[in-house]
Design a protein around this motif. Sequence first.
Motif, PDB file in Angstrom:
ATOM      1  N   GLU A  32       0.705  -1.109  -0.073  1.00 53.80           N
ATOM      2  CA  GLU A  32      -0.113   0.095  -0.046  1.00 53.80           C
ATOM      3  C   GLU A  32       0.950   1.283   0.024  1.00 53.80           C
ATOM      4  OE1 GLU A  32      -3.394   2.109   2.800  1.00 53.80           O
ATOM      5  OE2 GLU A  32      -3.289  -0.071   2.772  1.00 53.80           O
ATOM      6  N   LEU A  33       1.798   1.129   0.780  1.00 52.88           N
ATOM      7  CA  LEU A  33       2.859   2.234   0.853  1.00 52.88           C
ATOM      8  C   LEU A  33       4.046   1.783   0.539  1.00 52.88           C
ATOM      9  CD1 LEU A  33       2.205   4.229   3.717  1.00 52.88           C
ATOM     10  CD2 LEU A  33       1.495   5.026   1.852  1.00 52.88           C
ATOM     11  N   PRO A  34       5.145   2.648  -0.167  1.00 51.92           N
ATOM     12  CA  PRO A  34       6.520   2.044  -0.686  1.00 51.92           C
ATOM     13  C   PRO A  34       7.613   1.943   0.670  1.00 51.92           C
ATOM     14  CG  PRO A  34       6.168   4.163  -1.287  1.00 51.92           C
ATOM     15  CD  PRO A  34       4.730   3.831  -0.797  1.00 51.92           C
ATOM     16  N   THR A  35       8.252   0.986   0.451  1.00 52.38           N
ATOM     17  CA  THR A  35       9.173   1.060   1.588  1.00 52.38           C
ATOM     18  C   THR A  35      10.104   2.263   1.430  1.00 52.38           C
ATOM     19  OG1 THR A  35      10.744  -0.482   0.523  1.00 52.38           O
ATOM     20  CG2 THR A  35       9.178  -1.439   2.034  1.00 52.38           C
ATOM     21  N   LYS A  39      11.678   3.745  -2.286  1.00 50.70           N
ATOM     22  CA  LYS A  39      11.443   5.019  -2.365  1.00 50.70           C
ATOM     23  C   LYS A  39      12.896   5.794  -3.150  1.00 50.70           C
ATOM     24  CE  LYS A  39       8.280   8.541  -2.617  1.00 50.70           C
ATOM     25  NZ  LYS A  39       7.122   8.306  -3.270  1.00 50.70           N
ATOM     26  N   LEU A  40      14.081   5.181  -2.286  1.00 49.65           N
ATOM     27  CA  LEU A  40      15.456   5.867  -2.609  1.00 49.65           C
ATOM     28  C   LEU A  40      15.786   5.306  -3.856  1.00 49.65           C
ATOM     29  CD1 LEU A  40      17.551   5.333   0.492  1.00 49.65           C
ATOM     30  CD2 LEU A  40      16.626   7.441  -0.305  1.00 49.65           C
ATOM     31  N   LYS A  41      15.190   4.239  -4.459  1.00 44.63           N
ATOM     32  CA  LYS A  41      15.555   3.487  -5.691  1.00 44.63           C
ATOM     33  C   LYS A  41      14.731   4.029  -6.803  1.00 44.63           C
ATOM     34  CE  LYS A  41      16.522  -1.226  -4.052  1.00 44.63           C
ATOM     35  NZ  LYS A  41      15.975  -2.455  -3.769  1.00 44.63           N
ATOM     36  N   GLU A  42      13.815   4.712  -6.445  1.00 45.38           N
ATOM     37  CA  GLU A  42      12.819   5.528  -7.376  1.00 45.38           C
ATOM     38  C   GLU A  42      13.388   6.650  -7.765  1.00 45.38           C
ATOM     39  OE1 GLU A  42       8.980   6.185  -5.839  1.00 45.38           O
ATOM     40  OE2 GLU A  42       8.340   4.149  -6.000  1.00 45.38           O
ATOM     41  N   THR A  43      14.377   7.437  -6.795  1.00 51.01           N
ATOM     42  CA  THR A  43      14.940   8.839  -7.054  1.00 51.01           C
ATOM     43  C   THR A  43      16.558   8.364  -7.287  1.00 51.01           C
ATOM     44  OG1 THR A  43      15.007   8.943  -4.673  1.00 51.01           O
ATOM     45  CG2 THR A  43      13.369  10.186  -5.840  1.00 51.01           C
ATOM     46  N   ASN A  44      16.921   7.296  -7.636  1.00 51.72           N
ATOM     47  CA  ASN A  44      18.420   6.662  -7.938  1.00 51.72           C
ATOM     48  C   ASN A  44      19.204   7.142  -6.575  1.00 51.72           C
ATOM     49  OD1 ASN A  44      17.764   5.761 -10.406  1.00 51.72           O
ATOM     50  ND2 ASN A  44      17.634   7.596 -11.163  1.00 51.72           N
ATOM     51  N   GLN A  45      18.730   6.902  -5.383  1.00 50.74           N
ATOM     52  CA  GLN A  45      19.574   7.426  -4.256  1.00 50.74           C
ATOM     53  C   GLN A  45      19.905   6.212  -3.449  1.00 50.74           C
ATOM     54  OE1 GLN A  45      16.788  10.342  -3.525  1.00 50.74           O
ATOM     55  NE2 GLN A  45      18.400  11.804  -3.425  1.00 50.74           N
ATOM     56  N   PRO A 276      13.347  14.161  -2.072  1.00 44.43           N
ATOM     57  CA  PRO A 276      14.808  13.754  -2.561  1.00 44.43           C
ATOM     58  C   PRO A 276      15.810  14.597  -2.260  1.00 44.43           C
ATOM     59  CG  PRO A 276      13.144  13.270  -4.195  1.00 44.43           C
ATOM     60  CD  PRO A 276      12.244  14.401  -3.171  1.00 44.43           C
ATOM     61  N   MET A 277      15.534  16.034  -2.341  1.00 46.23           N
ATOM     62  CA  MET A 277      16.662  16.980  -2.074  1.00 46.23           C
ATOM     63  C   MET A 277      17.164  16.913  -0.515  1.00 46.23           C
ATOM     64  SD  MET A 277      17.228  18.994  -4.687  1.00 46.23           S
ATOM     65  CE  MET A 277      18.047  20.373  -3.902  1.00 46.23           C
ATOM     66  N   ALA A 278      16.037  16.570   0.474  1.00 44.40           N
ATOM     67  CA  ALA A 278      16.436  16.299   1.534  1.00 44.40           C
ATOM     68  C   ALA A 278      17.150  15.197   2.141  1.00 44.40           C
ATOM     69  CB  ALA A 278      15.129  16.238   2.607  1.00 44.40           C
ATOM     70  N   VAL A 279      17.053  14.064   1.219  1.00 43.07           N
ATOM     71  CA  VAL A 279      18.026  12.706   1.500  1.00 43.07           C
ATOM     72  C   VAL A 279      19.594  12.962   1.173  1.00 43.07           C
ATOM     73  CG1 VAL A 279      18.309  10.589   0.350  1.00 43.07           C
ATOM     74  CG2 VAL A 279      16.058  11.434   0.241  1.00 43.07           C
ATOM     75  N   GLU A 280      19.862  13.928   0.276  1.00 43.11           N
ATOM     76  CA  GLU A 280      21.132  14.289   0.049  1.00 43.11           C
ATOM     77  C   GLU A 280      21.994  14.881   1.262  1.00 43.11           C
ATOM     78  OE1 GLU A 280      22.830  13.904  -2.885  1.00 43.11           O
ATOM     79  OE2 GLU A 280      21.029  13.140  -3.297  1.00 43.11           O
TER      80      GLU A 280
END
Length: 351
Positions: A32-35, A39-45, A276-280
């Motif tokens: 139902e929700l992505p792990t 999510k990291l894989k979706e944004t290549n991180q 995704p910007m916060a991931v950095e």
Amino acid sequence: MMKKSLQARNNDLANTQRQLEILSNGIFADGELPTFAKKLKETNQFPLRPKKLEILQINLGYMCNQVCAHCHVDAGPDRKEIMTRETMEQCLEVIKKTGAHTLDLTGGAPEMNPNFRWFVEEASKAGIKDFIVRSNLTIIRANKKYHDLPDFFKKHNVHVVSSMPHWTRGKTDKQRGNGVFDKSIEALQMLNEVGYGMESSGLQLDLVYNPSGAFLPGDQMALEADFKKALKEDFNINFNSLFAITNLPISRFLDYLIASENYEDYMYALIEAYNPMAVENVMCTNTLSVSWDGFLYDCDFNQMLNLKVASKVKHISEYNEELLQNRNIIINQHCYGCTAGAGSSCQGTVA
């Protein structure tokens, strides 16, 4: 208001494996929700990797004079985990040779460790650029033996980062306990008296805000302006900066989310606000967390879930910065809390 930690109450969530089960099952197991990994894989991180180590964060123990409603450490007077002098000496050896420029002491109430002052005195000799002590403020007023802490902090040029849930008594006491607001105000005034938070003093005093309910913090700059205006007008208190921190769905806050039937809605809110910007710039990329017993973690939150670093080097006694840099960061769904909106870290927003 709770009087004991989850551990002392034998609460199911005192078991970190139970917390991880909740974070891995249900809405995440059925898709139902992505792990967070997805999510990291979706944004290549993915995988998340450390950058240059900047901050060494050391937890001196889980003992605290408060039992706050949303404490991710599950700290309290009944917690007896305290860093020994032997482990402190191992930490000092690392502090002397690390490339990190910031030393961040936390707890519980780090000041309650019987070797706290000795450790601060020894660590201050290492020439760390920014020496932080995270104080709950009320410890300064808790007992006469702590009343001189503002002078002690000033002597060693300690950067004081203090918990302050709100500028009003009602909201602060609801989250942290009756009387906490008034004692916090007294402690802030004592810190101001020795120069903390005052212009040109060079003594840094920052406050930490986290929401009292199942919602994300507002804009950090706007919150800082509101805090400064209210505390100055009502109590003539000055401080430097405000850090807005998102509550992560672990420990007591997870317990609150489940009990109030807000868990799924909160996870939806975190994921909808994923940035995704916060991931950095999440803190696990430039910080290493050391637990009271000397084990190493990617961050303070992973420490509380007992998720040790994915490295051959797992303890401060075998510290090797080069080996530790060559690791993947351990992640789980709680990490959404650090990547929502403007992001969240122990130093506030990151994006």
